[in-house]
Design an enzyme around this catalytic site. Sequence first.
Site, PDB file in Angstrom:
ATOM      1  N   ARG A 104       0.852  -1.192   0.000  1.00 27.08           N
ATOM      2  CA  ARG A 104       0.000   0.000   0.000  1.00 27.08           C
ATOM      3  C   ARG A 104       0.894   1.250   0.000  1.00 27.08           C
ATOM      4  O   ARG A 104       1.953   1.260   0.626  1.00 27.08           O
ATOM      5  CB  ARG A 104      -0.856  -0.036   1.268  1.00 27.08           C
ATOM      6  CG  ARG A 104      -1.816   1.127   1.443  1.00 27.08           C
ATOM      7  CD  ARG A 104      -2.937   1.069   0.472  1.00 27.08           C
ATOM      8  NE  ARG A 104      -4.093   1.852   0.902  1.00 27.08           N
ATOM      9  CZ  ARG A 104      -5.091   2.170   0.091  1.00 27.08           C
ATOM     10  NH1 ARG A 104      -5.087   1.779  -1.175  1.00 27.08           N
ATOM     11  NH2 ARG A 104      -6.108   2.855   0.535  1.00 27.08           N
ATOM     12  N   THR A 383     -10.151   0.432  -9.142  1.00 30.23           N
ATOM     13  CA  THR A 383      -9.058  -0.432  -8.749  1.00 30.23           C
ATOM     14  C   THR A 383      -9.084  -1.617  -9.723  1.00 30.23           C
ATOM     15  O   THR A 383      -9.932  -1.666 -10.596  1.00 30.23           O
ATOM     16  CB  THR A 383      -9.323  -0.824  -7.286  1.00 30.23           C
ATOM     17  OG1 THR A 383      -9.305   0.371  -6.524  1.00 30.23           O
ATOM     18  CG2 THR A 383      -8.384  -1.816  -6.710  1.00 30.23           C
ATOM     19  N   THR A 401      -4.041  -0.699  -7.304  1.00 30.44           N
ATOM     20  CA  THR A 401      -4.845   0.463  -7.702  1.00 30.44           C
ATOM     21  C   THR A 401      -4.035   1.740  -7.817  1.00 30.44           C
ATOM     22  O   THR A 401      -2.966   1.867  -7.223  1.00 30.44           O
ATOM     23  CB  THR A 401      -5.963   0.668  -6.650  1.00 30.44           C
ATOM     24  OG1 THR A 401      -6.858   1.666  -7.094  1.00 30.44           O
ATOM     25  CG2 THR A 401      -5.416   1.075  -5.293  1.00 30.44           C
ATOM     26  N   ASN A 403      -6.138   4.251  -7.199  1.00 29.00           N
ATOM     27  CA  ASN A 403      -7.308   4.788  -6.509  1.00 29.00           C
ATOM     28  C   ASN A 403      -8.357   5.202  -7.543  1.00 29.00           C
ATOM     29  O   ASN A 403      -9.110   4.364  -7.996  1.00 29.00           O
ATOM     30  CB  ASN A 403      -6.973   5.927  -5.554  1.00 29.00           C
ATOM     31  CG  ASN A 403      -8.163   6.236  -4.650  1.00 29.00           C
ATOM     32  OD1 ASN A 403      -9.000   5.370  -4.425  1.00 29.00           O
ATOM     33  ND2 ASN A 403      -8.263   7.443  -4.152  1.00 29.00           N
ATOM     34  N   SER A 454      -7.608   1.029   3.408  1.00 28.02           N
ATOM     35  CA  SER A 454      -8.145   0.527   2.137  1.00 28.02           C
ATOM     36  C   SER A 454      -9.334  -0.384   2.403  1.00 28.02           C
ATOM     37  O   SER A 454      -9.584  -0.810   3.531  1.00 28.02           O
ATOM     38  CB  SER A 454      -7.037  -0.268   1.435  1.00 28.02           C
ATOM     39  OG  SER A 454      -7.549  -0.960   0.328  1.00 28.02           O
ATOM     40  N   SER A 455     -10.060  -0.685   1.343  1.00 28.04           N
ATOM     41  CA  SER A 455     -11.103  -1.721   1.421  1.00 28.04           C
ATOM     42  C   SER A 455     -10.753  -2.927   0.559  1.00 28.04           C
ATOM     43  O   SER A 455     -11.586  -3.830   0.397  1.00 28.04           O
ATOM     44  CB  SER A 455     -12.442  -1.158   0.929  1.00 28.04           C
ATOM     45  OG  SER A 455     -12.888  -0.151   1.781  1.00 28.04           O
ATOM     46  N   GLY A 475     -13.721  -1.495  -6.604  1.00 28.03           N
ATOM     47  CA  GLY A 475     -15.038  -0.989  -6.191  1.00 28.03           C
ATOM     48  C   GLY A 475     -15.006  -0.104  -4.959  1.00 28.03           C
ATOM     49  O   GLY A 475     -16.057   0.142  -4.360  1.00 28.03           O
ATOM     50  N   GLY A 476     -13.797   0.360  -4.541  1.00 25.08           N
ATOM     51  CA  GLY A 476     -13.732   1.239  -3.376  1.00 25.08           C
ATOM     52  C   GLY A 476     -14.405   0.598  -2.183  1.00 25.08           C
ATOM     53  O   GLY A 476     -14.192  -0.579  -1.888  1.00 25.08           O
TER      54      GLY A 476
HETATM   55  N1  GLY Z   1      -8.476   2.908  -3.279  1.00 26.89           N
HETATM   56  C1  GLY Z   1      -9.413   1.923  -2.970  1.00 26.89           C
HETATM   57  C2  GLY Z   1      -9.098   1.169  -1.749  1.00 26.89           C
HETATM   58  O1  GLY Z   1      -7.942   1.116  -1.380  1.00 26.89           O
HETATM   59  O2  GLY Z   1      -9.944   0.605  -1.114  1.00 26.89           O
END
Ligand code: GLY
Length: 571
Positions: A104, A383, A401, A403, A454-455, A475-476
């Site tokens: 990350r 992503t 990603t 983002n 993050s998700s 999908g955030g």
């Molecule tokens: N940028 C999307 C996430 O990290 O969840």
Amino acid sequence: MSRWVCTVCCWMLVLCLWTVGLQGADVETEGKTIEVTSAGIACSEALAARVGLAVLKEGGNAVDAAVSVAFALAVTYPVAGNIGGGGFLLYRSAEGETRALDFRETAPAGARLDMYWDEQGRPVPEKSRIGALAVGVPGTVRGLYLAHSQYGKLPWSRLLAPAIRLARKGFAVYPFLAERLARYEEQFKQFPESYRIFFPRGRAPKPGELLQQPDLANTLEAIAREGDAGFYTGPVAQAIVRAVKSHGGVMAQPDLENYRAVFRKPVQIRYGDFLLYSMPPPSSGGLVLQGILNTLQATGFSADRFPHNGADYIALLSEIEKRWYAYRNAYLGDPDFVHIPWSLFASPEKAKEIARSVSLAHPFPARQLPAYRLITSSEKPETTHLSVVDQQGNAVSMTYTLNGAFGSFLVAEGTGVLLNNEMDDFAARPGYPNLYKLVQGWANAIAPGKRMLSSMTPTLVVHDGDLEGVLGTPGGSTIITSVLQVFLNRVAYQMPLDQALAAGRFHQQWLPDSVFVEKDRFSPTVIQELNERGFHIVSRERIGDVQAIWRSQQGWVVGADPRGNGLPVGF
Ligand code: GLY
């Protein structure tokens, strides 16, 4: 004579098909699931999928294939594929060793809590979303390099070769990419270098036109030659820092040099006979999935009592999701900076307590949940995910990603590297909603060197000690609930993978206090029923682009989400 020729031709065709069958033909389809016997890849773009297929056929393992696909996607899928972003990779060896790799992005050392606030202390969204100030320190190259040095088999430079070729010789722009570039032309126009690369004819490329990225090819060559040092030190790093600084950002050379990818212990989740492995913080994916699945089991849920995507099912799942997203947003952040309440998310008592509190008859007001007191950002959907299983049974589930679509839109001059806008995944100002209306707390506030929450939920599913499934999605904030639903569709509702991927999706994330449902995918009677119970239903475009591989009688079913641009391949 002609009948004789015809008969011979028919027999030759039969023989040919039989021989191909014996040798294990490549399986590739524009349809969205395929059956393979040995190995497979599902990812969001066809050229990159074929790059990975060739690596697997050459004897490369799942990590080799994932690395080669990831570099290829950085060229062919600039919407989200990247070397200027970051992500997470979950690895399982054929022997069952499972590890989570965190690459990350981090906040640069020069980042400040109030860097996106106006004079009144309100967040200014554009600052964390477009341009140099939005850029987090990229992790992708160091992450892929670390994964390869631990588990790769084929030479590193071999894995980059196809990406270099695709960047240098170019590829034909496909409709999805043409549409996305056209959609974001105005943003690109703010950055002449980026515009020059992606709009080489002074307009959005049309499907079928060639897109060449020679600067990116040079950068990839430096990485192929020098490993991760080719990106984090030397001319590429200098050019990135120069570009970020000249556009008003704060990233400096030591930020790049000091960036570390780290292995972490995956979150383990028990669901009936299945064991899921998923991503720990700084992704919220694994822990939120754990909380939701534990609670679902604590309710005594069974598929036969809850018709799929019926009002009760949506009410049950979305009320459970609401509780766990509230905890997510209050408590989770970078584990190197904040205390993570692991036991809360794993606690059977907490799951039972939440299960008891859920009513299917009406929604609980989100702001009355206790977590609201603790919170006084946004995850974009662009992503991308790839799932790989190799001939030996090693597996990779990787989500990475920039983002937002095309990240910050800033390409560092002379490098071809499109930089992320991951800083927007921090709570730019705790308590204020981000682009995706997530309201997050101090645990995810900006601090120098910190990773933004993050998700992303790359997930592996194990059954009786054997790999059963590999899945993940962009999908955030909806990533977690998309993975959850595909898993439940497959395991609880026993759907074949193509149906499990195609079924309509819904999502609840605490705030806003709404249930998002995919447009035209749910019965109007169900929606009316939920409205009458007091649920606030909001219809939206597609949710997720899940790439999944699942065990089958013959070997594996490889599936790309029918919503997306992906291609399943294998043999
Ligand atoms: N940028 C999307 C996430 O990290 O969840």
